[in-house]
Design a protein around this motif. Structure first.
Motif, PDB file in Angstrom:
ATOM      1  N   UNK A 173      88.630  20.790  23.494  1.00 22.62           N
ATOM      2  CA  UNK A 173      87.460  20.600  24.347  1.00 22.62           C
ATOM      3  C   UNK A 173      86.323  20.018  23.516  1.00 22.62           C
ATOM      4  N   UNK A 174      85.412  19.258  24.125  1.00 23.65           N
ATOM      5  CA  UNK A 174      84.276  18.723  23.371  1.00 23.65           C
ATOM      6  C   UNK A 174      83.464  19.811  22.673  1.00 23.65           C
ATOM      7  N   UNK A 175      83.308  20.969  23.342  1.00 23.66           N
ATOM      8  CA  UNK A 175      82.539  22.044  22.709  1.00 23.66           C
ATOM      9  C   UNK A 175      83.298  22.656  21.537  1.00 23.66           C
ATOM     10  N   UNK A 176      84.639  22.633  21.580  1.00 23.29           N
ATOM     11  CA  UNK A 176      85.411  23.102  20.423  1.00 23.29           C
ATOM     12  C   UNK A 176      85.243  22.131  19.258  1.00 23.29           C
ATOM     13  N   UNK A 177      85.229  20.839  19.553  1.00 26.10           N
ATOM     14  CA  UNK A 177      84.962  19.850  18.504  1.00 26.10           C
ATOM     15  C   UNK A 177      83.589  20.083  17.896  1.00 26.10           C
ATOM     16  N   UNK A 178      82.626  20.389  18.746  1.00 26.06           N
ATOM     17  CA  UNK A 178      81.283  20.680  18.238  1.00 26.06           C
ATOM     18  C   UNK A 178      81.310  21.901  17.337  1.00 26.06           C
ATOM     19  N   UNK A 181      87.817  10.051  23.290  1.00 28.77           N
ATOM     20  CA  UNK A 181      87.587  10.905  24.448  1.00 28.77           C
ATOM     21  C   UNK A 181      88.682  10.679  25.486  1.00 28.77           C
ATOM     22  N   UNK A 182      89.094  11.768  26.134  1.00 26.58           N
ATOM     23  CA  UNK A 182      90.100  11.707  27.196  1.00 26.58           C
ATOM     24  C   UNK A 182      89.502  12.358  28.439  1.00 26.58           C
ATOM     25  N   UNK A 183      88.648  11.598  29.140  1.00 20.74           N
ATOM     26  CA  UNK A 183      87.880  12.201  30.242  1.00 20.74           C
ATOM     27  C   UNK A 183      88.739  12.764  31.361  1.00 20.74           C
ATOM     28  N   UNK A 184      89.940  12.193  31.577  1.00 23.33           N
ATOM     29  CA  UNK A 184      90.781  12.701  32.659  1.00 23.33           C
ATOM     30  C   UNK A 184      91.268  14.114  32.371  1.00 23.33           C
ATOM     31  N   UNK A 185      91.296  14.483  31.078  1.00 19.98           N
ATOM     32  CA  UNK A 185      91.720  15.826  30.681  1.00 19.98           C
ATOM     33  C   UNK A 185      90.547  16.699  30.258  1.00 19.98           C
ATOM     34  N   UNK A 186      89.384  16.083  30.089  1.00 18.40           N
ATOM     35  CA  UNK A 186      88.238  16.827  29.596  1.00 18.40           C
ATOM     36  C   UNK A 186      88.379  17.211  28.135  1.00 18.40           C
ATOM     37  N   UNK A 187      89.131  16.409  27.356  1.00 18.39           N
ATOM     38  CA  UNK A 187      89.415  16.733  25.961  1.00 18.39           C
ATOM     39  C   UNK A 187      89.048  15.560  25.048  1.00 18.39           C
ATOM     40  N   UNK A 188      88.983  15.853  23.761  1.00 19.71           N
ATOM     41  CA  UNK A 188      88.802  14.825  22.735  1.00 19.71           C
ATOM     42  C   UNK A 188      89.793  15.110  21.613  1.00 19.71           C
ATOM     43  N   UNK A 189      90.091  14.088  20.815  1.00 25.96           N
ATOM     44  CA  UNK A 189      91.017  14.295  19.704  1.00 25.96           C
ATOM     45  C   UNK A 189      91.276  13.007  18.954  1.00 25.96           C
ATOM     46  N   UNK A 190      91.987  13.128  17.848  1.00 22.45           N
ATOM     47  CA  UNK A 190      92.359  11.962  17.065  1.00 22.45           C
ATOM     48  C   UNK A 190      93.462  11.191  17.775  1.00 22.45           C
ATOM     49  N   UNK A 191      93.525   9.878  17.594  1.00 22.72           N
ATOM     50  CA  UNK A 191      94.660   9.122  18.131  1.00 22.72           C
ATOM     51  C   UNK A 191      95.966   9.698  17.586  1.00 22.72           C
ATOM     52  N   UNK A 192      97.041   9.645  18.354  1.00 22.68           N
ATOM     53  CA  UNK A 192      98.284  10.329  17.953  1.00 22.68           C
ATOM     54  C   UNK A 192      98.851   9.863  16.624  1.00 22.68           C
ATOM     55  N   UNK A 193      98.793   8.565  16.346  1.00 21.82           N
ATOM     56  CA  UNK A 193      99.309   8.079  15.066  1.00 21.82           C
ATOM     57  C   UNK A 193      98.531   8.634  13.898  1.00 21.82           C
ATOM     58  N   UNK A 194      97.212   8.671  14.031  1.00 23.10           N
ATOM     59  CA  UNK A 194      96.366   9.229  12.979  1.00 23.10           C
ATOM     60  C   UNK A 194      96.608  10.727  12.832  1.00 23.10           C
ATOM     61  N   UNK A 195      96.744  11.410  13.958  1.00 21.74           N
ATOM     62  CA  UNK A 195      96.990  12.847  13.886  1.00 21.74           C
ATOM     63  C   UNK A 195      98.293  13.140  13.147  1.00 21.74           C
TER      64      UNK A 195
END
Length: 753
Positions: free
Chosen positions: A150-155, A179-193
């Motif tokens: 979640x954005x607040x978890x990233x914060x 940002x992945x607004x359809x899921x309400x989440x944020x994260x690193x791109x999968x390849x980078x992760x």
């Protein structure tokens, strides 16, 4: 021109810019920064005249296509966008992937892996040499490890210093966090992760990162930020198990389905007793978020085994209390209501009056709620109200809103024994009509009561068309819901469906020590079904045999009088009511007026009929209570409406009678529309008797399992049931199936089509 690169927003970098400006006051400064403009420079009066946003230095799809072409690799814009989605648009990572793809001659997952690994190695080397601050690297490692959050978890991950928070802004701007607004989440791109995870594993740094993430998740849970906490650890099995174990007492705040899956994994992979205790709670504790109140025998047996295993381990006092609470729940689920009440009373008495720790307060609140449920199911509503009120208070103080809401909602159906029946019943109606609830079964009860009170026929049909919540706990809620549905089915002239629901419920209650409340509600529900299937004599015989104490939970005299009227015996109906009014106010008073008016009409007493009917209409018009008139059946309702023509009613009451007339017409139309199944649904229903599973049914009928499931869903909806067994019982009651199961003729495959 003076070129300055800022590494942070504090300390020497800002001082250096101020010193350079003093040294070269007329020079043009080009300041490169991965963070925002330092506040010290603003205070010194140094503000940027123009800004190039960091995204300008990231690749666009067109630029990726151009760069790939320079290296002899042909890409289109869709492939370029795929690269950005997998590895980010940041120049360093995107270019590294392009070079890897050019070397391979194709852009694929291997190129993404090789490019991201190379760019990340450079990034880590820069961090090790001090070019990039350690906070930045730690943040990247954590973000790569946790995946989407979640954005607040990233914060929360980036909030331990001002610099890290600013670095996060830079990572987002450069596409390293998306940002992945359809899921309400944020994260690193999968390849980078994936590259970050490989590097952490290769450097044996995974444990250190996981330790930080776990500690932060525990901190967030203690702050009441459960969504953020579980967002961090949901994909990290080892860390998640640790958090589940250390905060087992908080897990009722999670959706129960998710909790069960996680705890089942934890119990399979470890011997700690706390996940076992928590899983037992998830199975049988209806106060858990999203628990539907349905607890099948297999879950009860599993919970018993888990509690026995947990009790053999080393547990603190709070966990021991939780086990005792759940053992009382299992007593209640076995139908031993008075034992459960006594057990929970002992548990609550042993809890210190002023719990100090969050865990103690949480479990004390849970104990009070379950003591209230047990008292309710043991027909001790006054005791139930005391415990539920205490639970709501403790829950508010402890910051556990879902438990406070559960206690408050349950209080809506708890009425005091000391109150007169009319008063307590009206309180129940007032609590239910027009409201909504988080608790599913109570919400269903409220929606149905709201529809019934206003005689909204369409809404009633809609509510009854959905399968009812077959609540196992609290059983009292199921019984109240059963009686309510039976009354609604009676109004709609579906008495056979009402009887089917009653018989199915009774089959599940075999071996239970049902209390007076439960038996009273069953009797009311059965009487509705009997009266509306032409078996009023059976209904009256059953009602006449009820103990006198049942005249508290249900209006036995009114039900008896109605049954006698259905038998055509108005004189005995008058005797059942008695000469004096039985109810002084509320819905029951209106119902009594309606029944007495019908008695007077049947006995040929026009003056008494008009006087009683007028009083009933006036009282009903004030509270908009239409239901009591419809409970007498369509013919009695029509007679009452006809009788109103000669009454001196005021404008408001006359308008109320007009509304009743519209309901009468709608009920007649609804009664004319016989419950119908399509030909294919009838064949599926017939075959249902002789099969044990949906797969068997599909094979016999030569249909796909999904098609069979669709037919069954429609059949259940039309019959107002939610299971195979209930469908068969109700279908036989409605003569849609023969009484003898062996007499059912299976539809031949070629008949179904």
């Amino acid at each position: 021109m003076v070129v300055v690169r800022l590494a942070d927003v504090t300390g020497e970098d800002a001082d250096a810019v101020i010193a350079c400006r003093r040294r070269w006051p007329d020079a043009t400064f080009l300041v490169e920064s991965g963070v925002r403009w330092p506040p010290q420079l603003v205070e010194a009066g140094l503000k940027p005249q123009s800004v190039l946003h960091g995204r300008v230095f990231g690749f666009t799809p067109a630029e990726i296509v151009d760069r790939a072409g320079q290296l002899g690799l042909a890409l289109d814009t869709d492939e370029a966008q795929w690269l950005i989605d997998r590895a980010s648009s940041q120049v360093g990572f995107a270019d590294a992937v392009i070079q890897a793809a050019a070397a391979r001659g194709v852009l694929d997952e291997v190129a993404v892996r090789e490019g991201c690994d190379a760019a990340l190695a450079f990034f880590a080397e820069a961090a090790a040499s001090g070019v990039i601050g350690p906070d930045t690297w730690e943040l990247c490692a954590a973000i790569g490890r946790v995946g989407d959050v979640t954005p607040s978890a990233l914060h929360a991950l980036s909030s331990h210093s001002e610099l890290t928070a600013l670095v996060t802004e830079g990572l987002v701007a450069n596409g390293l966090i998306v940002e992945k607004p359809e899921l309400g989440l944020v994260g690193a791109p999968p390849g980078l992760r994936d590259s970050i995870v490989r590097m952490l594993a290769g450097n044996a740094a995974m444990g250190e990162v996981d330790e930080r993430i776990g500690a932060l998740a525990l901190q967030l849970l203690d702050q009441g930020r459960a969504d953020d906490a579980w967002s961090l650890v949901s994909d990290l099995l080892h860390v998640r198990t640790r958090v589940l174990t250390e905060r087992w007492w908080l897990l009722d705040g999670l959706p129960v389905g998710e909790t069960r899956e996680w705890l089942e994994h934890a119990t399979r992979t470890g011997a700690d007793p706390r996940p076992r205790l928590a899983l037992a709670r998830a199975l049988v504790d209806v106060t858990s978020v999203d628990h539907d109140g349905r607890i099948p025998p297999a879950d009860r047996a599993h919970a018993t085994l888990l509690l026995d295993e947990a009790a053999r381990g080393e547990l603190d006092a709070v966990a021991t209390v939780a086990i005792d609470v759940l053992r009382g729940v299992l007593l209640r689920l076995a139908g031993r209501f008075e034992e459960a009440m006594a057990h929970h009373e002992r548990v609550c008495t042993a809890i210190p009056p002023a719990p100090t720790t969050p865990a103690e307060r949480r479990i004390a609140c849970v104990a009070q709620v379950h003591a209230g449920i047990s008292a309710l199911d043991a027909s001790a509503p006054d005791v139930a109200a005391q415990h539920l009120t205490a639970a709501a208070s403790v829950a508010h103080q402890a910051g556990v809103p879902h438990l406070a809401v559960y206690a408050h909602e349950l209080l809506r159906v708890v009425t005091a024994k000391a109150e007169p029946h009319a008063t307590s019943y009206q309180t129940l109606v007032d609590n239910l009509v027009g409201g909504s609830a988080v608790n599913g079964p109570i919400d269903e009860l409220q929606r149905l009561w709201t529809a019934m009170y206003a005689l909204d026929i369409g809404a009633m049909q809609g509510e009854l068309g959905e399968p009812s919540a077959l609540v196992d706990d609290p059983l009292s809620i199921r019984m109240v819901l059963l009686a309510t549905r039976a009354a609604a089915h009676g109004v709609l002239q579906h008495g056979g469906v009402a009887l089917g629901e009653v018989e199915y419920t009774e089959s599940e209650m075999q071996g239970f020590r049902l209390t007076g409340l439960h038996q009273a509600m069953l009797a009311w529900a059965r009487s509705e079904g009997l009266i509306h299937t032409g078996r009023a004599a059976d209904a009256h015989e059953m009602l006449a045999a009820l103990p006198a104490a049942f005249d508290g939970p249900i209006p036995v005299a009114l039900l008896r009088a109605r049954a006698l009227l259905a038998l055509g015996d108005a004189d005995r109906a008058a005797e059942a009511l008695g000469p004096e009014p039985r109810h002084a106010s509320g819905v029951l008073r209106v119902w009594e007026h309606a029944i007495r008016a019908e008695v007077h009409r049947r006995r040929g007493e026009p003056e008494a009929f008009s006087r009683t009917l007028a009083a009933g209409f006036v009282s009903a018009a004030r509270s908009r209570a239409m239901l009591p008139f419809a409970l007498q059946g369509v013919d009695a309702l029509a007679a009452a409406i006809d009788g109103a023509a000669d009454l001196p009613l005021d404008v408001s009451t006359r308008h109320f009678v007009e509304q009743l007339a519209a309901v009468r017409d709608e009920l007649r139309r609804a009664g004319a529309a016989r419950l119908t199944l399509s030909e294919r649904e009838r064949r599926v229903l017939t075959a249902l008797v002789a099969t044990a599973s949906t797969r068997d049914l599909a094979e016999i009928l030569r249909l796909s399992p999904n098609t069979v499931k669709t037919h069954l869903k429609n059949i259940y909806r039309k019959l107002g049931v939610s299971s195979r067994a209930a469908a068969i019982v109700t279908a036989r009651r409605l003569s849609l199936l023969p009484d003898d199961p062996t007499g059912a003729r299976l539809a031949l495959p070629d008949e179904v089509g």
